[in-house]
Design a protein around this motif. Structure first.
Motif, PDB file in Angstrom:
ATOM      1  N   ASP A  98       0.812  -1.220   0.000  1.00  0.00           N
ATOM      2  CA  ASP A  98       0.000   0.000   0.000  1.00  0.00           C
ATOM      3  C   ASP A  98       0.846   1.270   0.000  1.00  0.00           C
ATOM      4  OD1 ASP A  98      -2.336  -1.534   0.128  1.00  0.00           O
ATOM      5  OD2 ASP A  98      -2.335  -1.538   2.324  1.00  0.00           O
ATOM      6  N   SER A  99       2.159   1.134   0.048  1.00  0.00           N
ATOM      7  CA  SER A  99       3.041   2.307   0.118  1.00  0.00           C
ATOM      8  C   SER A  99       3.613   2.641  -1.256  1.00  0.00           C
ATOM      9  CB  SER A  99       4.185   2.055   1.099  1.00  0.00           C
ATOM     10  OG  SER A  99       5.070   1.086   0.573  1.00  0.00           O
ATOM     11  N   VAL A 100       4.049   3.875  -1.401  1.00  0.00           N
ATOM     12  CA  VAL A 100       4.740   4.315  -2.609  1.00  0.00           C
ATOM     13  C   VAL A 100       6.108   4.825  -2.181  1.00  0.00           C
ATOM     14  CG1 VAL A 100       4.743   5.920  -4.556  1.00  0.00           C
ATOM     15  CG2 VAL A 100       2.590   4.895  -3.794  1.00  0.00           C
ATOM     16  N   LEU A 101       7.147   4.318  -2.834  1.00  0.00           N
ATOM     17  CA  LEU A 101       8.535   4.662  -2.527  1.00  0.00           C
ATOM     18  C   LEU A 101       9.207   5.240  -3.766  1.00  0.00           C
ATOM     19  CD1 LEU A 101       9.564   1.361  -0.669  1.00  0.00           C
ATOM     20  CD2 LEU A 101       8.546   3.413   0.333  1.00  0.00           C
ATOM     21  N   ARG A 102      10.331   5.907  -3.555  1.00  0.00           N
ATOM     22  CA  ARG A 102      11.154   6.392  -4.670  1.00  0.00           C
ATOM     23  C   ARG A 102      12.594   5.986  -4.396  1.00  0.00           C
ATOM     24  NH1 ARG A 102       9.808  11.555  -4.948  1.00  0.00           N
ATOM     25  NH2 ARG A 102       8.178  11.028  -6.433  1.00  0.00           N
ATOM     26  N   GLY A 103      13.213   5.316  -5.366  1.00  0.00           N
ATOM     27  CA  GLY A 103      14.613   4.914  -5.235  1.00  0.00           C
ATOM     28  C   GLY A 103      15.511   6.131  -5.236  1.00  0.00           C
ATOM     29  N   THR A 104      16.394   6.236  -4.246  1.00  0.00           N
ATOM     30  CA  THR A 104      17.204   7.447  -4.107  1.00  0.00           C
ATOM     31  C   THR A 104      18.684   7.268  -4.403  1.00  0.00           C
ATOM     32  OG1 THR A 104      17.408   7.058  -1.724  1.00  0.00           O
ATOM     33  CG2 THR A 104      15.624   8.527  -2.463  1.00  0.00           C
ATOM     34  N   ARG A 105      19.279   6.162  -3.937  1.00  0.00           N
ATOM     35  CA  ARG A 105      20.722   5.980  -4.157  1.00  0.00           C
ATOM     36  C   ARG A 105      21.127   4.552  -3.827  1.00  0.00           C
ATOM     37  NH1 ARG A 105      23.711   6.634   0.831  1.00  0.00           N
ATOM     38  NH2 ARG A 105      22.325   7.286   2.496  1.00  0.00           N
ATOM     39  N   PRO A 106      22.282   4.135  -4.344  1.00  0.00           N
ATOM     40  CA  PRO A 106      22.787   2.810  -3.972  1.00  0.00           C
ATOM     41  C   PRO A 106      23.115   2.773  -2.482  1.00  0.00           C
ATOM     42  CG  PRO A 106      23.940   3.660  -5.899  1.00  0.00           C
ATOM     43  CD  PRO A 106      23.126   4.796  -5.337  1.00  0.00           C
ATOM     44  N   ARG A 107      23.087   1.588  -1.904  1.00  0.00           N
ATOM     45  CA  ARG A 107      23.468   1.402  -0.497  1.00  0.00           C
ATOM     46  C   ARG A 107      24.628   0.417  -0.460  1.00  0.00           C
ATOM     47  NH1 ARG A 107      23.563   4.428   3.808  1.00  0.00           N
ATOM     48  NH2 ARG A 107      23.286   3.312   5.747  1.00  0.00           N
ATOM     49  N   PRO A 108      25.842   0.921  -0.662  1.00  0.00           N
ATOM     50  CA  PRO A 108      26.997   0.026  -0.658  1.00  0.00           C
ATOM     51  C   PRO A 108      27.268  -0.515   0.742  1.00  0.00           C
ATOM     52  CG  PRO A 108      27.720   2.300  -0.799  1.00  0.00           C
ATOM     53  CD  PRO A 108      26.211   2.318  -0.885  1.00  0.00           C
ATOM     54  N   PRO A 109      27.982  -1.621   0.819  1.00  0.00           N
ATOM     55  CA  PRO A 109      28.301  -2.193   2.126  1.00  0.00           C
ATOM     56  C   PRO A 109      29.362  -1.365   2.835  1.00  0.00           C
ATOM     57  CG  PRO A 109      29.420  -3.396   0.405  1.00  0.00           C
ATOM     58  CD  PRO A 109      28.526  -2.402  -0.284  1.00  0.00           C
ATOM     59  N   CYS A 110      29.467  -1.568   4.129  1.00  0.00           N
ATOM     60  CA  CYS A 110      30.462  -0.856   4.923  1.00  0.00           C
ATOM     61  C   CYS A 110      31.072  -1.829   5.935  1.00  0.00           C
ATOM     62  CB  CYS A 110      29.811   0.317   5.651  1.00  0.00           C
ATOM     63  SG  CYS A 110      28.530  -0.215   6.803  1.00  0.00           S
TER      64      CYS A 110
END
Length: 169
Positions: A98-110
């Protein structure tokens, strides 16, 4: 596209084990109860992702290639998808449950993800687009296991390039 939600996770505070859920509320600022929504994340307030997504296929590749099983949530991502390359969601607006999202950036590992996972090689295994992506909550709503993921609006650059190609520009 036949993309679905396979697993859902939150951690209530920095370094706490990920908690597997059957459903979660996406609210303004993130996921209800998650460490980054409440300001208790390791990188709060400087490097916050409201929602993180990772591919089930990437988790399976890591198990095969590195012998590391991250299916218990030690990848530290919130939404595990199947059937979509999550990097294709960068800049796109998409519905999950039921939610709407927008992809913002990669999430690289740390290094922190490896430390919390308690296993050498986790950060290296999550490299090369396996680390997932961040998304922001556009419209709040419930996300449940098995929900479909549907792109509502592709990223503007991709759409612009397709239009320009079609016009021969």
């Amino acid at each position: 596209m036949n993309a679905t939600v396979e697993q859902l996770f939150i951690a209530r505070e920095d370094s706490a084990p990920m908690e597997s859920l059957e459903s979660i509320e996406a609210v303004e600022g993130g996921l209800e109860g998650d460490r980054y929504r409440t300001g208790k994340g390791y990188y709060s307030p400087f490097d916050v992702c409201e929602v993180t997504l990772i591919e089930a296929e990437a988790i399976e590749e890591i198990a095969e290639e590195f012998g590391i099983d991250l299916s218990d949530g030690r990848h530290r991502r919130n939404v595990v998808t199947r059937g979509v390359a999550v990097h294709d969601l960068l800049g796109a607006t998409f519905r999950v449950g039921d939610s709407v999202l927008r992809g913002t950036r990669p999430r690289p590992p740390c290094a922190h993800v490896e430390q919390v996972a308690g296993e050498k090689g986790v950060a290296r295994a999550l490299k090369n687009k396996r680390g997932g992506v961040c998304a922001s909550v556009v419209d709040p709503g419930r996300i449940e296991l098995g929900d479909a993921l549907e792109v509502l609006e592709p990223d503007a650059r991709t759409m612009g390039r397709k239009i320009a190609d079609r016009l021969g520009l």
